[in-house]
Design an enzyme around this catalytic site. Structure first.
Site, short mmCIF file in Angstrom:
data_model
loop_
_atom_site.label_atom_id
_atom_site.label_comp_id
_atom_site.label_asym_id
_atom_site.label_seq_id
_atom_site.Cartn_x
_atom_site.Cartn_y
_atom_site.Cartn_z
N GLY A 39 10.37 2.77 -6.44
CA GLY A 39 10.94 4.41 -7.11
C GLY A 39 10.96 4.89 -8.12
O GLY A 39 11.64 3.39 -9.03
N CYS B 2 9.48 -4.20 -7.36
CA CYS B 2 9.85 -2.79 -8.41
C CYS B 2 11.71 -2.66 -8.01
O CYS B 2 12.16 -3.48 -8.03
CB CYS B 2 9.20 -2.08 -8.83
SG CYS B 2 9.50 -1.07 -10.45
N TYR B 3 11.17 -1.21 -7.40
CA TYR B 3 12.63 -0.68 -7.53
C TYR B 3 13.34 -1.53 -6.11
O TYR B 3 14.59 -1.89 -5.95
CB TYR B 3 13.01 0.22 -6.83
CG TYR B 3 14.04 1.26 -6.40
CD1 TYR B 3 15.63 1.38 -7.00
CD2 TYR B 3 14.82 1.49 -5.53
CE1 TYR B 3 16.45 2.77 -7.27
CE2 TYR B 3 15.86 2.42 -4.85
CZ TYR B 3 16.60 2.28 -5.29
OH TYR B 3 17.40 2.47 -4.78
N HIS C 149 3.31 -4.37 -9.18
CA HIS C 149 3.45 -3.08 -8.38
C HIS C 149 1.89 -3.88 -7.73
O HIS C 149 0.70 -3.46 -8.22
CB HIS C 149 2.71 -2.05 -8.47
CG HIS C 149 4.43 -1.29 -8.49
ND1 HIS C 149 5.18 -0.69 -8.06
CD2 HIS C 149 4.75 -0.68 -9.72
CE1 HIS C 149 6.02 0.26 -8.21
NE2 HIS C 149 6.45 0.14 -9.42
N GLU D 65 0.94 -3.23 -5.36
CA GLU D 65 -0.26 -1.90 -3.97
C GLU D 65 -1.58 -1.27 -5.27
O GLU D 65 -2.76 -0.60 -4.79
CB GLU D 65 1.01 -1.17 -3.57
CG GLU D 65 1.25 -0.10 -4.63
CD GLU D 65 2.65 -0.92 -4.85
OE1 GLU D 65 3.41 0.03 -5.45
OE2 GLU D 65 2.49 -1.78 -4.87
N ASP E 29 -11.71 16.30 8.93
CA ASP E 29 -10.68 15.93 9.16
C ASP E 29 -10.17 16.64 10.32
O ASP E 29 -10.20 16.37 11.19
CB ASP E 29 -9.62 16.49 8.16
CG ASP E 29 -10.21 15.81 6.15
OD1 ASP E 29 -10.72 14.62 6.37
OD2 ASP E 29 -9.31 16.37 5.84
N LYS F 173 -8.63 9.49 4.12
CA LYS F 173 -9.54 9.49 4.29
C LYS F 173 -9.94 8.93 4.94
O LYS F 173 -11.03 8.76 5.68
CB LYS F 173 -9.94 10.84 3.44
CG LYS F 173 -11.02 11.48 3.55
CD LYS F 173 -11.42 12.27 3.99
CE LYS F 173 -11.14 13.54 3.20
NZ LYS F 173 -11.17 14.86 3.69
#
Length: 515
Positions: free
Chosen positions: A56, A83-84, A170, A172, A229, A371
């Site tokens: 964050g 992290c945060y 991070h 991710e 979509d 997606k």
């Protein structure tokens, strides 16, 4: 049977959705929750296996910084703070967090000092992506140090009594090469997940939820644009309610060349959906007259879509639901994810652009999907490959690719140029390598020379990007011969354009679309 579940608590990081992607890529179901989620809400009717606390933008010690319930750390499942999230978890357990003397942003070398399962299969010396100005001053009596960097002695920690982990970097993001492995280690080796989530199970549960929501008599109207979509959303709704679905294809005058004919052929003639086409181009252009601000455009387009749907629904009996192909990135970029502290990027016409008082109840079966996940569902549903692999097209259509005021003449100019971009990229054989490619008509004019005479005409930009999910993207290195052919054809064939430029910006800091 319930799926295994990882709860991700969002403290405002723009990367939170990437955590969800990595977990889902490991075949484990997850959802993003707000910091005010209580332990009871997190565990109710779920097979909870672990909790991840996201990064964050705030400092945990700042006034008003988002915090979760301290009792979340007492849940009988492993917790990973990123992290945060790491700083918050350690702070709640009595450690200190303060501004770092040397802040770390970008790729950073890290040394792993403990052979913990979190780092199974990860080299002892590797590179991670850091993005922090604060750091943890951990209480080593309670925490074991797992990894460190030059400026961060507690780059990864494990609580000695709890199944609580923290990483200052991070995992991710793709800039942490071993990040996916680290997250897989957390969900498998530490949380004990088996990986029981797959697209088929998602389809089954989503269809069941649609059927429950609509009820045995309810009718649904679905906005079908022809893109993947809305096509997948319509197919899922049709699977749930059959003939009680009416798909409405609105030709808003902002579509690509021959779009209407293609949609009728695929979804009406081939897929046999109950399809109604509404020619509303004149109505959209009338309401957009004089509108130049992109946010205003999106709002006008969103409202006009709903007006058309409401008008069409009156011709049908008992329509109380509006189905849309809204995706997770649309929600994230339109407002803070789930009301959390993330920054708003821009309004999407089918999210923030909808009226506050909507006469329909919304059905959005793809709202929490990316997606690539939608494409996988499309294949599970046996949709035609040319529909599943179709490149993304924004809901507002050419309205956000024709900068400035929209007129019939300017849109036609853009439509012809966009068709040339598409054909030349397909001809070069690189279309399947790209996430998106299109033309943008600019408001700028430039001086040129044609037939020995001075011209003062429109400039047009070409955009082509590589991406896996639309959340981040890099500009595509198209072959020089392809760019040359595109430029030559547009200038020679599209009346009113005398200059073509190529967009070489990535997302972030830019977005894929220009507006």
């Amino acid at each position: 049977m319930q799926n295994e579940f990882i709860a991700i608590i969002d403290f405002g990081s723009q990367y939170t959705q990437l955590i969800a992607r990595r977990v889902r890529e490991a075949s484990v179901y997850c959802e993003i929750l707000t910091p005010d989620a209580t332990p009871e809400q997190i565990t109710k009717d779920r097979k909870l296996k672990g909790v991840i606390l996201s990064g964050g933008p705030a400092s945990v010690y700042a006034r008003g910084a988002p915090k979760c319930d301290r009792k979340v750390l007492d849940l009988p499942v492993p917790v990973l703070g990123i992290c945060y999230g790491m700083q918050l978890a350690t702070l709640l357990l009595g450690s200190k967090v303060k501004a770092a003397k040397d802040r770390e942003f970008g790729r950073t070398d890290i040394k792993i000092s403990d052979g913990d399962p979190l780092f199974r299969g990860v080299p002892r010396e590797t590179t991670v992506w850091m993005s922090h100005g604060d750091r943890v001053e951990a209480n080593t009596k309670e925490f074991a140090v797992l990894a460190a960097t030059k400026n961060c002695p507690y780059a990864a920690v494990r609580h000695k009594q709890r199944r609580l982990y923290g990483v200052q970097f991070h995992p991710e993001v793709t800039h942490t090469p071993q990040g996916s492995q680290i997250l897989r280690n957390f969900v498998y080796a530490i949380c004990g997940c088996r990986g029981d989530w797959e697209m088929k199970s998602y389809i089954d549960s989503a269809v069941a939820e649609i059927r429950r929501t609509v009820g045995p008599q309810g009718r649904v109207i679905c906005g079908l644009s022809g893109g993947v979509d809305s096509a997948v959303a319509a197919t899922m709704v049709h699977k749930a309610v059959q003939a009680r679905l009416t798909c409405v294809f609105v030709d808003n005058g902002l579509l690509r060349k021959d779009e209407g004919r293609k949609v009728r052929r695929v979804f009406g003639d081939q897929m046999h959906l109950n399809l109604v086409q509404v020619d509303a181009g004149a109505e959209f252009l009338r309401k957009l007259k004089g509108v130049r601000d992109p946010e205003k455009k999106r709002t006008v387009i969103g409202h006009t879509f709903v007006d058309v749907f409401e008008r069409e629904s009156k011709k049908l009996k008992g329509v109380g639901f509006l189905a849309q192909g809204t995706l997770y990135p649309d929600v994230i970029e339109s407002r803070s994810a789930f009301g959390g502290p993330s920054a708003k990027i821009k309004t999407h016409h089918n999210v923030g652009g909808l009226p506050e008082k909507l006469k329909f109840k919304l059905i959005e079966p793809l709202r929490f999907l990316f997606k690539d996940e939608v494409r996988r569902i499309g294949r599970e549903l046996s949709l035609p490959e040319h529909v599943v692999d179709r490149q993304p097209f924004p809901g507002p259509g050419l309205g956000v690719r024709c900068l400035g005021e929209l007129t019939k003449e300017r849109l036609e100019m853009l439509r012809e140029a966009d068709e040339i971009v598409t054909k030349e990229i397909e001809k070069a054989g690189v279309a399947k390598e790209l996430w998106q490619y299109f033309a943008v008509l600019l408001t700028d004019r430039s001086v040129g020379v044609m037939g020995d005479e001075r011209t003062y005409q429109n400039a047009l930009a070409v955009r082509a990007v590589n991406s896996s999910d639309g959340m981040t993207a890099d500009w595509a290195r198209l072959p020089a011969d392809t760019l040359s052919a595109i430029s030559s054809r547009i200038i020679n064939e599209v009346k009113g354009v005398n200059r073509v430029v190529y967009d070489v910006s990535s997302k972030p800091p830019s977005t894929i679309e220009w507006e």
